[in-house]
Design an enzyme around this catalytic site. Structure first.
Site, PDB file in Angstrom:
ATOM      1  CG  ASP A  82      26.138  21.150 -33.125  1.00 29.87           C
ATOM      2  OD1 ASP A  82      26.674  21.478 -32.243  1.00 29.87           O
ATOM      3  OD2 ASP A  82      25.224  21.610 -33.491  1.00 29.87           O
ATOM      4  NE  ARG A 107      24.775  18.211 -35.550  1.00 25.92           N
ATOM      5  CZ  ARG A 107      24.797  17.184 -34.565  1.00 25.92           C
ATOM      6  NH1 ARG A 107      23.798  16.756 -33.842  1.00 25.92           N
ATOM      7  NH2 ARG A 107      25.756  16.344 -34.631  1.00 25.92           N
ATOM      8  NE  ARG A 152      16.863  18.590 -32.774  1.00 33.68           N
ATOM      9  CZ  ARG A 152      18.332  18.785 -32.609  1.00 33.68           C
ATOM     10  NH1 ARG A 152      19.311  18.025 -33.090  1.00 33.68           N
ATOM     11  NH2 ARG A 152      18.911  20.056 -32.106  1.00 33.68           N
ATOM     12  CG  HIS A 181      19.270  13.846 -29.817  1.00 30.53           C
ATOM     13  ND1 HIS A 181      20.188  14.602 -29.893  1.00 30.53           N
ATOM     14  CD2 HIS A 181      18.492  14.008 -30.925  1.00 30.53           C
ATOM     15  CE1 HIS A 181      20.442  15.073 -31.155  1.00 30.53           C
ATOM     16  NE2 HIS A 181      19.341  14.578 -32.023  1.00 30.53           N
ATOM     17  CB  CYS A 284      26.156  13.972 -27.397  1.00 24.22           C
ATOM     18  SG  CYS A 284      24.483  14.045 -26.576  1.00 24.22           S
TER      19      CYS A 284
HETATM   20  C1  LIG Z   1      22.053  13.697 -26.831  1.00 21.68           C
HETATM   21  N1  LIG Z   1      22.560  14.738 -27.627  1.00 21.68           N
HETATM   22  C2  LIG Z   1      22.111  15.880 -27.115  1.00 21.68           C
HETATM   23  C3  LIG Z   1      23.023  14.321 -28.771  1.00 21.68           C
HETATM   24  N2  LIG Z   1      23.131  13.034 -29.047  1.00 21.68           N
HETATM   25  N3  LIG Z   1      23.684  15.103 -29.388  1.00 21.68           N
HETATM   26  C4  LIG Z   1      23.907  16.675 -29.331  1.00 21.68           C
HETATM   27  C5  LIG Z   1      23.805  17.485 -30.208  1.00 21.68           C
HETATM   28  C6  LIG Z   1      24.011  18.847 -29.968  1.00 21.68           C
HETATM   29  C7  LIG Z   1      23.638  19.790 -31.273  1.00 21.68           C
HETATM   30  N4  LIG Z   1      23.833  20.914 -31.009  1.00 21.68           N
HETATM   31  C8  LIG Z   1      22.051  19.439 -31.753  1.00 21.68           C
HETATM   32  O1  LIG Z   1      21.194  20.077 -31.085  1.00 21.68           O
HETATM   33  O2  LIG Z   1      21.871  18.950 -32.641  1.00 21.68           O
END
Ligand SMILES: CN(C)C(=N)NCCC[C@H](N)C(=O)O
Length: 294
Positions: A82, A107, A152, A181, A284
């Site tokens: 990621d 992560r 998150r 996000h 992202c």
């Molecule tokens: C707006 N998005 C979705 C982001 N800024 N980041 C993507 C992160 C993807 C990662 N698999 C996760 O789930 O953290």
């Protein structure tokens, strides 16, 4: 490169939209795959194509450089698929990088990699205490930080980011797990600051991604915002990058593309369908570096 955003603005103006110079941090998806699931988009049983991810990522990189933007690269780390989503690697204003602290164990090891990169690249690092996923959940709109929570980044990180940058922070609560996000539900279109402060600041957003309180705040603060349809939100249309004139968006977000044209922006279409399998899109893969040594 010019030091102030106003001086960095490109002279030419179309329909009142002025292109500003951007400096972004990106990470080649050399190790991209979906080997775990931490958001509703990720299905580890579905095969991924790392070469296709690389090609699509390269088209985003090329788009930025052809528009005259400056790209910094962080080395990808094996076992951290990621890491391509650099927007989650920090939040940077005036040469200060507020580091990330990831919600999920999968992560967690990205955090030291990003923090080391900032330190080695001349940024002042603010180490986080609170769980936060960087520019995935913090968006600078004019002088205000819009901060997302619900999935998150924590509410405590909103206080922390406000202390680090001494700016107003507006907390918004996300309610739909597909939009986990803030940068999946809000796009910043006009982050333009001039010598006298903010000259204009507008956004596009997906109302249904937020709770009632947050929707009321957005309506009141941004009466001229573009409100996108659920259909365009569902293809990550808002997960886009704007330089004040060009807005890099998914080719699937047809309605949003038309809304942008009506307002005098220039939509630039880049398809990151493979990276969407990891739950990320254009924004992202893009972390804005504001200030710093260059
Ligand atoms: C707006 N998005 C979705 C982001 N800024 N980041 C993507 C992160 C993807 C990662 N698999 C996760 O789930 O953290």
């Amino acid at each position: 490169m010019s030091a102030t955003p106003a001086a960095a603005a490109v002279e030419s103006e179309t329909n009142g939209r002025v292109q500003q110079h951007r400096r972004y941090l990106m990470c080649r998806p050399e190790h991209f795959t979906v080997s775990y699931s931490i958001n509703p988009w990720m299905e580890p049983s579905r095969p991924t194509d790392t070469n296709l991810a690389l090609q699509q990522w390269q088209s985003l990189y090329d788009t930025y450089t052809e528009l005259g933007h400056e790209i910094e690269l962080i080395d990808p780390v094996e076992g951290l698929p990621d890491m391509v989503y650099t927007a989650n690697g920090g939040f940077v204003i005036d040469g200060v990088a507020y580091g990330p602290k990831f919600r999920f164990r999968e992560r967690a090891d990205e955090a030291p990699a990003f923090i080391d990169w900032f330190a080695a690249s001349g940024f002042e690092v603010a180490e986080p205490v609170e769980v936060n996923e960087g520019e995935g959940d913090f968006l600078l709109v004019g002088n205000t930080i819009l901060a997302g929570t619900g999935f998150r980044s924590t509410g405590d990180s909103h206080r922390e980011v406000g202390e680090v940058f001494s700016r107003e922070v507006v907390s918004l609560t996300l309610t739909d797990p597909r939009f986990y996000h803030l940068d999946t539900a809000i796009a910043v279109l006009d982050p333009v600051e001039g010598p006298g402060g903010v000259e204009k600041a507008n956004i596009a957003y997906l109302p249904n991604a937020f709770d009632e309180r947050s929707q009321a705040i957005l309506r009141e603060r941004y009466p001229d915002a573009i409100r996108v349809s659920d259909a365009d939100g569902a293809v990550f249309g808002l997960n886009s990058a704007s330089d004040g004139k060009n807005v890099i968006i998914s080719p699937r977000a047809k309605g949003f593309e038309a809304q942008l044209r009506e307002r005098g922006y220039t939509p630039v279409l880049v398809d990151l369908s493979e990276l969407l399998l990891g739950g990320g899109g254009i924004k992202c893969c893009t972390l804005e570096l504001r200030g710093g040594t260059r």
